[in-house]
Design a protein around this motif. Structure first.
Motif, PDB file in Angstrom:
ATOM      1  N   ALA A 136      46.529  60.823  99.603  1.00 44.01           N
ATOM      2  CA  ALA A 136      46.035  61.355  98.335  1.00 44.01           C
ATOM      3  C   ALA A 136      44.528  61.572  98.439  1.00 44.01           C
ATOM      4  N   VAL A 137      44.038  62.609  97.792  1.00 44.07           N
ATOM      5  CA  VAL A 137      42.633  63.009  97.902  1.00 44.07           C
ATOM      6  C   VAL A 137      41.807  62.319  96.825  1.00 44.07           C
ATOM      7  N   PHE A 138      40.730  61.634  97.236  1.00 41.52           N
ATOM      8  CA  PHE A 138      39.865  60.967  96.263  1.00 41.52           C
ATOM      9  C   PHE A 138      39.195  62.002  95.372  1.00 41.52           C
ATOM     10  N   ASP A 139      39.149  61.679  94.059  1.00 45.63           N
ATOM     11  CA  ASP A 139      38.622  62.646  93.094  1.00 45.63           C
ATOM     12  C   ASP A 139      37.357  62.160  92.400  1.00 45.63           C
ATOM     13  N   VAL A 196      30.948  58.495  87.570  1.00 51.18           N
ATOM     14  CA  VAL A 196      29.694  58.209  88.277  1.00 51.18           C
ATOM     15  C   VAL A 196      29.468  59.216  89.391  1.00 51.18           C
ATOM     16  N   CYS A 197      30.549  59.854  89.849  1.00 51.76           N
ATOM     17  CA  CYS A 197      30.442  60.916  90.840  1.00 51.76           C
ATOM     18  C   CYS A 197      31.727  61.729  90.799  1.00 51.76           C
ATOM     19  N   LEU A 198      31.662  62.944  91.310  1.00 53.62           N
ATOM     20  CA  LEU A 198      32.805  63.853  91.278  1.00 53.62           C
ATOM     21  C   LEU A 198      32.963  64.501  92.646  1.00 53.62           C
ATOM     22  N   ALA A 199      34.080  64.228  93.297  1.00 51.31           N
ATOM     23  CA  ALA A 199      34.316  64.853  94.594  1.00 51.31           C
ATOM     24  C   ALA A 199      34.638  66.333  94.441  1.00 51.31           C
ATOM     25  N   ASP A 200      35.261  66.685  93.312  1.00 48.83           N
ATOM     26  CA  ASP A 200      35.604  68.085  93.049  1.00 48.83           C
ATOM     27  C   ASP A 200      35.202  68.419  91.619  1.00 48.83           C
ATOM     28  N   PRO A 201      33.928  68.708  91.376  1.00 49.29           N
ATOM     29  CA  PRO A 201      33.474  68.946  90.004  1.00 49.29           C
ATOM     30  C   PRO A 201      34.060  70.191  89.376  1.00 49.29           C
ATOM     31  N   GLY A 202      34.396  71.196  90.182  1.00 48.14           N
ATOM     32  CA  GLY A 202      34.963  72.422  89.638  1.00 48.14           C
ATOM     33  C   GLY A 202      33.979  73.141  88.734  1.00 48.14           C
ATOM     34  N   PRO A 203      34.451  74.165  88.022  1.00 47.11           N
ATOM     35  CA  PRO A 203      33.576  74.873  87.082  1.00 47.11           C
ATOM     36  C   PRO A 203      33.082  73.934  85.996  1.00 47.11           C
ATOM     37  N   ARG A 204      31.861  74.112  85.567  1.00 39.91           N
ATOM     38  CA  ARG A 204      31.308  73.246  84.538  1.00 39.91           C
ATOM     39  C   ARG A 204      31.977  73.499  83.202  1.00 39.91           C
ATOM     40  N   ALA A 205      32.254  72.398  82.498  1.00 41.33           N
ATOM     41  CA  ALA A 205      32.917  72.510  81.205  1.00 41.33           C
ATOM     42  C   ALA A 205      32.014  73.212  80.205  1.00 41.33           C
ATOM     43  N   ASN A 206      32.621  73.821  79.207  1.00 42.02           N
ATOM     44  CA  ASN A 206      31.866  74.485  78.145  1.00 42.02           C
ATOM     45  C   ASN A 206      31.373  73.432  77.159  1.00 42.02           C
ATOM     46  N   ASP A 207      30.519  72.559  77.657  1.00 37.12           N
ATOM     47  CA  ASP A 207      30.028  71.414  76.898  1.00 37.12           C
ATOM     48  C   ASP A 207      28.631  71.107  77.427  1.00 37.12           C
ATOM     49  N   PRO A 208      27.589  71.262  76.606  1.00 37.20           N
ATOM     50  CA  PRO A 208      26.221  71.050  77.095  1.00 37.20           C
ATOM     51  C   PRO A 208      26.015  69.687  77.730  1.00 37.20           C
ATOM     52  N   GLN A 209      26.572  68.621  77.141  1.00 36.56           N
ATOM     53  CA  GLN A 209      26.391  67.292  77.711  1.00 36.56           C
ATOM     54  C   GLN A 209      27.075  67.183  79.066  1.00 36.56           C
ATOM     55  N   ALA A 210      28.277  67.767  79.179  1.00 35.59           N
ATOM     56  CA  ALA A 210      28.980  67.737  80.456  1.00 35.59           C
ATOM     57  C   ALA A 210      28.210  68.521  81.509  1.00 35.59           C
ATOM     58  N   GLU A 211      27.647  69.658  81.119  1.00 37.59           N
ATOM     59  CA  GLU A 211      26.881  70.466  82.058  1.00 37.59           C
ATOM     60  C   GLU A 211      25.645  69.720  82.542  1.00 37.59           C
ATOM     61  N   THR A 220      28.069  64.715  94.044  1.00 43.88           N
ATOM     62  CA  THR A 220      29.205  65.626  93.931  1.00 43.88           C
ATOM     63  C   THR A 220      29.642  66.044  95.330  1.00 43.88           C
ATOM     64  N   GLY A 221      30.873  66.553  95.419  1.00 46.23           N
ATOM     65  CA  GLY A 221      31.399  66.989  96.707  1.00 46.23           C
ATOM     66  C   GLY A 221      32.022  65.838  97.481  1.00 46.23           C
ATOM     67  N   ARG A 222      32.761  66.171  98.518  1.00 39.70           N
ATOM     68  CA  ARG A 222      33.484  65.169  99.302  1.00 39.70           C
ATOM     69  C   ARG A 222      32.552  64.186  99.993  1.00 39.70           C
ATOM     70  N   ASP A 223      31.387  64.632 100.401  1.00 36.75           N
ATOM     71  CA  ASP A 223      30.449  63.726 101.061  1.00 36.75           C
ATOM     72  C   ASP A 223      29.667  62.889 100.055  1.00 36.75           C
ATOM     73  N   GLY A 224      29.401  63.460  98.893  1.00 35.77           N
ATOM     74  CA  GLY A 224      28.594  62.752  97.900  1.00 35.77           C
ATOM     75  C   GLY A 224      29.380  61.828  97.005  1.00 35.77           C
ATOM     76  N   CYS A 225      30.714  61.939  97.033  1.00 37.64           N
ATOM     77  CA  CYS A 225      31.533  61.105  96.148  1.00 37.64           C
ATOM     78  C   CYS A 225      32.736  60.569  96.912  1.00 37.64           C
ATOM     79  N   THR A 226      32.587  59.367  97.422  1.00 39.93           N
ATOM     80  CA  THR A 226      33.681  58.647  98.062  1.00 39.93           C
ATOM     81  C   THR A 226      33.997  57.419  97.221  1.00 39.93           C
ATOM     82  N   GLU A 227      35.104  56.769  97.516  1.00 38.34           N
ATOM     83  CA  GLU A 227      35.452  55.577  96.735  1.00 38.34           C
ATOM     84  C   GLU A 227      34.387  54.493  96.871  1.00 38.34           C
ATOM     85  N   ASP A 228      33.905  54.267  98.083  1.00 40.32           N
ATOM     86  CA  ASP A 228      32.882  53.237  98.275  1.00 40.32           C
ATOM     87  C   ASP A 228      31.594  53.598  97.541  1.00 40.32           C
ATOM     88  N   ARG A 229      31.225  54.871  97.566  1.00 41.09           N
ATOM     89  CA  ARG A 229      30.017  55.299  96.854  1.00 41.09           C
ATOM     90  C   ARG A 229      30.203  55.101  95.354  1.00 41.09           C
TER      91      ARG A 229
END
Length: 240
Positions: free
Chosen positions: A177-180, A189-204, A216-225
Motif C-alpha cells: 500500500a502506498v503511504f499518503d 503534517v505532510c502530504l505524499a500526494d497533495p494533488g490539486p489544491r482545494a478551493n479553500d484559502p486555508q487549505a491552499e 510534500t511528495g514521496r520524498d518529503g512525506c514518509t511515515e517516519d517523517r
C-alpha cells in the motif's frame, strides 16, 4: 487527493440542562452506551431503552432499536435506531438510510450523538473511542480527532483509505500500500500526494507552507517523517 483539511464536525450536542426538570429520565452516555435514569432510581441502558422517548431541547427522541456494534474493535460501542418527532407529530429517523445513531460522552455531562456513516462514527468504530485510553494510558481523543480530519479531508478516496497508527489500535496495512499522509488534531503534517489544491484559502495556504518546507511528495512525506512531525494516525492507499 486531499480536498480540504478541517471541517465542522456534524455532532448533535445534548447538554445535561437540555433535559427538562419534569423529564421522566436523566440521560448520560457511558462510553458508547446510552443510559437513562428513571425517577425511581432504576437505570435503563442499551436494548432496555427500546421504546423509551427522551425529551430534549423542546423535541422528543425515541429509541427504536439498540444493539452492540459487532463491527467495532471494543465492546463499549452501541448502535441505535433513533427517531425524532417533528412539529407535525410524525416520527423520522435521525440518521440517513443505512446508517445508525451512536452516542459518546461530551463535556459537563453532555451526550453527543452522531451517525455511523460519518467520519466521527467511522473513527469510533475503527477503534479511536474518544472517551477511552489504551492499556498504557494513552488518551484516544486526539487520535479520534486526527482520524476524523483524515476521513473528512479525503472523501473522494475514503473507500480505499487504510488508517493505522503506532499505538496498537490499528496495525499498518500491507507493505504494497502506498503511504499518503500523517495526521494530527489540526490536520495533515505532510502530504505524499497533495494533488490539486482545494478551493479553500486555508487549505491552499497550508499546502503552500508544506511545499515550501519540503513536506510534500514521496520524498518529503514518509511515515517516519510524519511521525517525527507529530502525526498520530497515518493512511495508505492500496497500490493500483
Amino acid at each position: 487527493m486531499i480536498r480540504t483539511f478541517l471541517r465542522i464536525l456534524p455532532i448533535l450536542l445534548l447538554p445535561a440542562s437540555a433535559f427538562a426538570a419534569s423529564s421522566p429520565v436523566a440521560v448520560t452516555a457511558e462510553g458508547g452506551d446510552l443510559r437513562a435514569q428513571l425517577p425511581d432510581g432504576r437505570v435503563l441502558r442499551g436494548a432496555e431503552l427500546v421504546g423509551v422517548v427522551l425529551p430534549f431541547q423542546g423535541a422528543e427522541l425515541r429509541v427504536d432499536a439498540a444493539r452492540p456494534d459487532d463491527g467495532a474493535r471494543a465492546g463499549d460501542v452501541w448502535l441505535y435506531r433513533l427517531s425524532v418527532r417533528g412539529t407535525d407529530g410524525q416520527w423520522s429517523e435521525s440518521c440517513e438510510a443505512g446508517a445508525q445513531a451512536m452516542v459518546f460522552p461530551g463535556p459537563a455531562g453532555a451526550v453527543r450523538l452522531t451517525c455511523s456513516a460519518g467520519a466521527i462514527g467511522t473513527c469510533i468504530r475503527l477503534g479511536y473511542r474518544p472517551w477511552a485510553s489504551t492499556a498504557e494510558g494513552v488518551a484516544l481523543a486526539p487520535y479520534h480527532r486526527a482520524c476524523v480530519n483524515l476521513l473528512r479531508s479525503a472523501e473522494d478516496k475514503a473507500a480505499r483509505i487504510e488508517v493505522y497508527d503506532r499505538i496498537g489500535i490499528r496495525p499498518a496495512p500491507a507493505p504494497d500500500a502506498v503511504f499518503d499522509a500523517g495526521w494530527t488534531v489540526e490536520g495533515p503534517v505532510c502530504l505524499a500526494d497533495p494533488g490539486p489544491r482545494a478551493n479553500d484559502p486555508q487549505a491552499e495556504i497550508a499546502l503552500a507552507i508544506m511545499a515550501m518546507t519540503g513536506r510534500t511528495g514521496r520524498d518529503g512525506c514518509t511515515e517516519d517523517r510524519a511521525a517525527a512531525l507529530g502525526a498520530l494516525v497515518f493512511n495508505r492507499i492500496p497500490a493500483g
